[in-house]
Design an enzyme around this catalytic site. Structure first.
Site, mmCIF file in Angstrom:
data_model
loop_
_atom_site.group_PDB
_atom_site.id
_atom_site.type_symbol
_atom_site.label_atom_id
_atom_site.label_comp_id
_atom_site.label_asym_id
_atom_site.label_seq_id
_atom_site.Cartn_x
_atom_site.Cartn_y
_atom_site.Cartn_z
ATOM 1 N N TYR A 99 2.184 -2.872 8.792
ATOM 2 C CA TYR A 99 2.731 -1.658 8.171
ATOM 3 C C TYR A 99 3.234 -2.007 6.784
ATOM 4 O O TYR A 99 3.508 -3.175 6.492
ATOM 5 C CB TYR A 99 3.871 -1.068 9.006
ATOM 6 C CG TYR A 99 5.154 -1.843 8.970
ATOM 7 C CD1 TYR A 99 5.437 -2.823 9.916
ATOM 8 C CD2 TYR A 99 6.103 -1.601 7.974
ATOM 9 C CE1 TYR A 99 6.622 -3.526 9.874
ATOM 10 C CE2 TYR A 99 7.296 -2.306 7.925
ATOM 11 C CZ TYR A 99 7.548 -3.283 8.880
ATOM 12 O OH TYR A 99 8.720 -3.989 8.829
ATOM 13 N N CYS A 100 3.330 -0.984 5.914
ATOM 14 C CA CYS A 100 4.010 -1.216 4.645
ATOM 15 C C CYS A 100 4.960 -0.063 4.375
ATOM 16 O O CYS A 100 5.739 0.305 5.240
ATOM 17 C CB CYS A 100 3.072 -1.543 3.502
ATOM 18 S SG CYS A 100 1.844 -0.318 3.080
ATOM 19 N N ARG A 101 4.926 0.489 3.169
ATOM 20 C CA ARG A 101 5.987 1.456 2.819
ATOM 21 C C ARG A 101 5.774 2.780 3.529
ATOM 22 O O ARG A 101 6.616 3.265 4.256
ATOM 23 C CB ARG A 101 5.994 1.686 1.317
ATOM 24 C CG ARG A 101 6.380 0.451 0.551
ATOM 25 C CD ARG A 101 6.013 0.591 -0.908
ATOM 26 N NE ARG A 101 6.301 -0.648 -1.632
ATOM 27 C CZ ARG A 101 5.737 -0.965 -2.769
ATOM 28 N NH1 ARG A 101 4.864 -0.147 -3.326
ATOM 29 N NH2 ARG A 101 6.029 -2.097 -3.377
ATOM 30 N N CYS A 127 0.863 3.639 0.702
ATOM 31 C CA CYS A 127 0.963 2.237 0.333
ATOM 32 C C CYS A 127 -0.303 1.528 0.794
ATOM 33 O O CYS A 127 -0.686 1.586 1.960
ATOM 34 C CB CYS A 127 2.183 1.631 1.012
ATOM 35 S SG CYS A 127 2.443 -0.082 0.599
ATOM 36 N N ILE A 166 7.404 2.279 6.941
ATOM 37 C CA ILE A 166 8.852 2.185 7.074
ATOM 38 C C ILE A 166 9.535 3.476 6.673
ATOM 39 O O ILE A 166 10.612 3.812 7.162
ATOM 40 C CB ILE A 166 9.380 0.998 6.235
ATOM 41 C CG1 ILE A 166 10.749 0.576 6.740
ATOM 42 C CG2 ILE A 166 9.401 1.330 4.767
ATOM 43 C CD1 ILE A 166 11.120 -0.809 6.326
#
Lengths: 220, 220
Positions: free
Chosen positions: B178-180, B184, B208
């Site tokens: 996962y990222c932002r 992202c 997130i």
DNA sequence: CAAATAATCAATAAATCAATTGAATAAAAC
DNA sequence: GTTTTATTCAATTGATTTATTGATTATTTG
């Protein structure tokens, strides 16, 4: 070739710009009550027909409303329930943070809660009270809006007709009045009138807009 | 004298206008990761310092961000968690409704899910998988953002260092990157690399931003 | 106290947005 | 098929918004 993040934000910002005009927000709030043709929306928002039409098309391009033709009328409606959540959240954030907002809200509330400062009822309190059958619920919006959907168990008491309905209202239990949302003045007017006549009354301030935004059912 | 509804909508529309610019949304998304001084925000968004400063002040007037002075830096941060919810909801509505948005998202996703079309994992799926200890969770954001708060149990694997970390990753169970947030690209890059090397990998696409918006806890 | 750094302010020009007006469509009524 | 009604379109004007530039203000460093 990958899409730049900025491109996505630029598209997303169209939505923000659509929300960035007071007249368009007024149109959206009206549509939050029920679908409506251009002329009605223009009248309710104090806009010329042509101007209202342009704002509505702006909203349509942003995906916030859809339109269908009905005879010679063009009937607009909110695209889906999430638009309601968006409006509610926008108001919530604004109320907490915008100093000017608070100032205006202060003025709006100043004249009816004066003297006896009754807290507005929250949705959760109202739900509990309704489960227990502890309150009489009044929808003080115009009849057309009431018919398009209202809280379960609510009586319609348009502010203009409220006076003539007083004898039908109970004096031995609490009355809760609600209208469209936080910005709708009807419930204030109703609460003041009822209080003057000796009724026990509180307002469900957030109104039908928040109720729907929370995914709760309405009845017709 | 009562406040006109239109006055309230006009004030509210300031908030909408603040969201009505792609650069400001980019600034907000960066701030959704962690607070930051003007220079960093300008760099990350490709803006001149002066221009970034002006956009940030616009956001501040709208109540979306607050600023504090730290030495000679001015550190900006989101006013509260609701701003996150607002951003997430805005994206959600945009993704469903804006045709152009879908087109762009299509391009963005086209090149990594090609061939094996793996559905991104939803938050609920991820929560269940984590409870069962069934997956290895990778936070592929830059280390500074990871340190400012990440999902419980996540390993930090900045995309630049991912290659050198491969030997430490399990081949016998699923990896979730996962990222932002949705926009992202890091998690796409990571998933592609891992898949090429024979790992079982899916993306938690919402990232997130959605996790926090849902009120779930992060750890430092 | 002078120099350097981080950010803001002020002024400008280009781009975009908003309200008004009158003309143009599209559907229904006559 | 003409008239009426509801809406949209197109062009104009004035108001806002945006990016750029250079000057200015705080704060720290030497």
């Amino acid at each position: 070739m990958p899409v730049s993040r900025q491109e996505l934000f630029d598209v997303l910002s169209q939505l923000g710009r659509a929300l960035g005009n007071g007249h368009r927000l007024a149109l959206l709030e009206h549509l939050a009550q029920k679908e409506a043709p251009v002329e009605e929306l223009a009248g309710a928002s104090g806009l010329s027909i042509a101007n209202a039409s342009q704002h509505l098309q702006h909203l349509r391009r942003a995906g916030l409303v859809t339109a269908r033709r009905d005879g010679r009328q063009m009937v607009y409606r909110l695209t889906d329930e999430r638009i309601l959540r968006l409006l509610t959240l926008l108001q919530e954030v604004a109320e907490t943070h915008l100093a000017e907002m608070e100032r205006l809200m202060g003025r709006l509330f100043a004249d009816d809660d004066a003297g006896e400062t009754l807290e507005p009822m929250t949705r959760v309190e109202l739900q509990r009270a309704l489960e227990q059958g502890a309150v009489t619920l009044l929808d003080v919006r115009p009849n057309a809006e009431y018919q398009a959907g209202h809280l379960p168990g609510a009586l319609n008491a348009p502010i203009a007709e409220l006076e003539s309905m007083l004898s039908a209202l109970p004096r031995d239990r609490e009355i809760v009045a609600y209208c469209r949302g936080v910005y709708c003045a009807f419930s204030h007017d109703a609460a003041r009138l009822l209080r003057e006549r000796g009724f026990q009354v509180r307002r469900y301030q957030a109104g039908i807009l928040e109720w729907r935004a929370a995914g709760l059912p309405l009845v017709d």
